[in-house]
Design an enzyme around this catalytic site. Structure first.
Site, PDB file in Angstrom:
ATOM      1  N   LYS A  78       0.845  -1.202   0.000  1.00 44.16           N
ATOM      2  CA  LYS A  78       0.000   0.000   0.000  1.00 44.16           C
ATOM      3  C   LYS A  78       0.877   1.247   0.000  1.00 44.16           C
ATOM      4  O   LYS A  78       1.926   1.287   0.652  1.00 44.16           O
ATOM      5  CB  LYS A  78      -0.884  -0.027   1.257  1.00 44.16           C
ATOM      6  CG  LYS A  78      -1.965   1.054   1.304  1.00 44.16           C
ATOM      7  CD  LYS A  78      -2.802   0.909   2.579  1.00 44.16           C
ATOM      8  CE  LYS A  78      -3.943   1.903   2.649  1.00 44.16           C
ATOM      9  NZ  LYS A  78      -4.736   1.773   3.896  1.00 44.16           N
ATOM     10  N   SER A 153      -9.811   1.500   3.029  1.00 41.15           N
ATOM     11  CA  SER A 153      -9.000   2.305   2.150  1.00 41.15           C
ATOM     12  C   SER A 153      -7.919   1.544   1.395  1.00 41.15           C
ATOM     13  O   SER A 153      -7.343   2.072   0.449  1.00 41.15           O
ATOM     14  CB  SER A 153      -8.336   3.412   2.972  1.00 41.15           C
ATOM     15  OG  SER A 153      -7.432   2.841   3.921  1.00 41.15           O
ATOM     16  N   SER A 177      -9.793  -0.949   7.263  1.00 45.54           N
ATOM     17  CA  SER A 177      -9.303  -0.763   5.896  1.00 45.54           C
ATOM     18  C   SER A 177      -8.628  -1.952   5.252  1.00 45.54           C
ATOM     19  O   SER A 177      -8.302  -1.898   4.067  1.00 45.54           O
ATOM     20  CB  SER A 177      -8.348   0.419   5.831  1.00 45.54           C
ATOM     21  OG  SER A 177      -9.098   1.609   5.732  1.00 45.54           O
TER      22      SER A 177
HETATM   23  N1  GLN Z   1     -13.053   3.594   6.622  1.00 47.31           N
HETATM   24  C1  GLN Z   1     -12.469   4.067   7.852  1.00 47.31           C
HETATM   25  C2  GLN Z   1     -12.119   5.515   7.705  1.00 47.31           C
HETATM   26  O1  GLN Z   1     -12.451   6.077   6.726  1.00 47.31           O
HETATM   27  C3  GLN Z   1     -11.273   3.253   8.204  1.00 47.31           C
HETATM   28  C4  GLN Z   1     -10.088   3.616   7.408  1.00 47.31           C
HETATM   29  C5  GLN Z   1      -8.891   2.808   7.729  1.00 47.31           C
HETATM   30  O2  GLN Z   1      -8.960   1.774   8.378  1.00 47.31           O
HETATM   31  N2  GLN Z   1      -7.763   3.327   7.295  1.00 47.31           N
HETATM   32  O3  GLN Z   1     -11.528   6.131   8.567  1.00 47.31           O
END
Ligand code: GLN
Length: 478
Positions: A78, A153, A177
């Site tokens: 990532k 994400s 995420s």
């Molecule tokens: N979807 C969650 C957010 O927008 C978690 C994101 C993540 O785990 N990086 O914060």
């Protein structure tokens, strides 16, 4: 000829060590796969063909392959994890041209284990999002249905594995995420305990929640990557100095016999899609038939998780992202005065969701409101931890849906942040409590969209969690 991109990690390592498979040949097969698949999916922001081939060639001339647990394994990373000499953008204009001078701890560990980094994957900007549509560059599409999101994400890493453009991948899981995109794309995603994996060289989003986490096509594959990256690192002050228990995975589902599996009713309330409910309930039935004891229970503070998370994560993000001021890192937009430079840089460098989070977090921390928001969210977090403590006094693991819905269409939630935030209802409690959690596929909707089962275990019980997950996988529910 066998399709090399279909190989799992254990068979790859075996073949590479036996000199039956050359790492260069393997990298070439993955480069060809990326070339044919990725134009329609957008999983990669950058493919490092040259670097991957150079690593492969170097491996070929080594005579200590038996000492490398991931010898020749092709992985994707990532784009919020620093890679020395290779741009690391976090999906943001702010870092579009930033080249890290060092490798993140986890990247260094992968390289030292003999793995080959194929490229950097797309993500929601600064890991804020649940669909990978918040990338400043382009969205990533779900291989099962390219009109739908892959989740986020870490959507790029999930899709790299789901479309077999890599044998495994690193993502980061702050609130879901890795688990949520794993569920939406039909792969395995595993968030270890907070503190188990070093955050050194991970570009920070919410430091008390961020966990570097692997994706794989199977439980065995995520376990192999996990073992390579887990363990103490003095460069991360929250890194746990506990020994990492070796993961010995069973062949079959016997591990489920007599296992006490908690089923918290709060995760099965309204808002859960019928298809998801049906698949998860039939998975639970299968567990029971395999000898597991299902224990219905309540985790009463679950309903505070979304609100608490979006206060705490935004508060931490507003502090962490203050460093992007146009002076030290990344983008710089000149202004007449220093304040104009700050303002213009941050206006141009950050996208709308990142700005929204910085505003929310700054507000939550502002004088006079700190107790009303941040303080209360911290108390909710303590209650959530306590829910888990009490639950794990009664059961060995907990089982829930990973995502309340299957993959949703691109564009459907972009204008509705609250609907987007609901994508995390099932994954946030484990993040706030810091416990390990894993999602694995347990079937699909009638139209072929994957459904994930989330398994949770006590702090630092990763080995147990992975063994149980392997047992569930052996039931063949996908
Ligand atoms: N979807 C969650 C957010 O927008 C978690 C994101 C993540 O785990 N990086 O914060």
């Amino acid at each position: 000829m066998t399709d090399l991109t279909a190989l799992d990690i254990a068979s790859t390592v075996r073949a590479v060590r036996a000199r039956a498979l050359g790492p260069t040949e393997l990298v070439r097969a993955f480069l060809a796969r990326v070339e044919s698949q990725d134009p329609g999916l957008g999983a990669f922001l950058r493919v490092d063909a040259e670097g991957a081939l150079a690593t492969a060639r170097a491996l070929e001339s080594r005579d200590d392959l038996d000492a490398l647990p991931l010898a020749g394994v092709v992985l994707a990373v990532k784009d919020c994890l620093c890679t020395r000499g290779l741009r690391t953008t976090c999906g943001s204009r702010m870092l579009e041209r930033w080249v890290p001078p060092y490798d993140a701890h986890v990247v260094a560990r992968l390289r030292a284990s003999g793995a080959i980094v194929l490229g950097k994957t797309n993500m929601d900007e600064f890991a804020m999002g649940s669909s990978t549509e918040n990338s400043a560059f382009f969205p990533t599409r779900n291989p099962r249905d390219p009109s739908r999101v892959p989740g986020g994400s870490s959507g790029g890493s999930a899709v790299a594995v789901a479309a077999r453009m890599a044998q495994g991948a690193l993502g980061t899981d702050t609130g879901g995420s890795v688990r949520q995109p794993a569920a939406l794309t039909g792969v395995v995603g595993f968030k270890p305990t907070y503190g188990r994996v070093s955050r050194y060289g991970l570009v920070a989003f919410a430091s008390s929640l961020d966990v570097v986490s692997p994706f794989g096509g199977s439980v065995g594959d995520v376990a192999a990557v996990y073992e390579a990256i887990a363990g103490h690192d003095p460069r991360d002050g929250t890194s746990a100095s506990l020994p990492v228990e070796p993961v010995l995975l069973p062949e079959g589902p016997e591990v489920l016999r007599g296992l006490r599996v908690g089923v918290p009713r709060e995760y099965f309330s309204e808002g859960l899609d019928d298809v998801v409910r049906a698949r998860v309930e039939s998975a639970l039935d299968a567990l029971q038939r395999a000898g597991a004891v299902l224990v219905p229970l309540s985790m009463p503070h679950t309903r505070y998780a979304v609100a608490a998370y979006y206060v705490l994560a935004t508060a931490e993000a507003s502090a962490n992202l203050a460093r992007y001021d146009g002076v030290r890192y990344g983008l710089r937009v000149e202004g007449r005065h220093l304040k104009d430079l700050y303002g213009a840089t941050r206006d141009r460098g950050f996208g709308p969701e990142v700005k929204r989070r910085i505003l929310l977090g700054t507000f939550a921390l502002s004088a006079g409101y700190q107790q009303a928001f941040y303080g209360r969210a911290q108390r909710a977090r303590a209650h959530l931890r306590e829910d888990f403590r009490q639950t794990f006094a009664q059961v060995d693991v907990v089982a829930t849906p990973t995502s309340p819905t299957v993959a949703f269409p691109l564009g459907q939630r972009v204008d509705d942040p609250v609907a987007m935030y609901q994508a995390d209802v099932c994954t946030l409690p484990a993040s706030l409590a810091g416990v390990p959690a894993l999602s694995l596929p347990v079937g699909e909707s009638p139209s072929g969209l994957p459904v994930g089962l989330q398994l949770l275990a006590p702090h630092f019980a990763e080995a147990r969690l992975l063994r149980v997950a392997r047992g569930v996988e052996a039931l063949g529910l996908r």
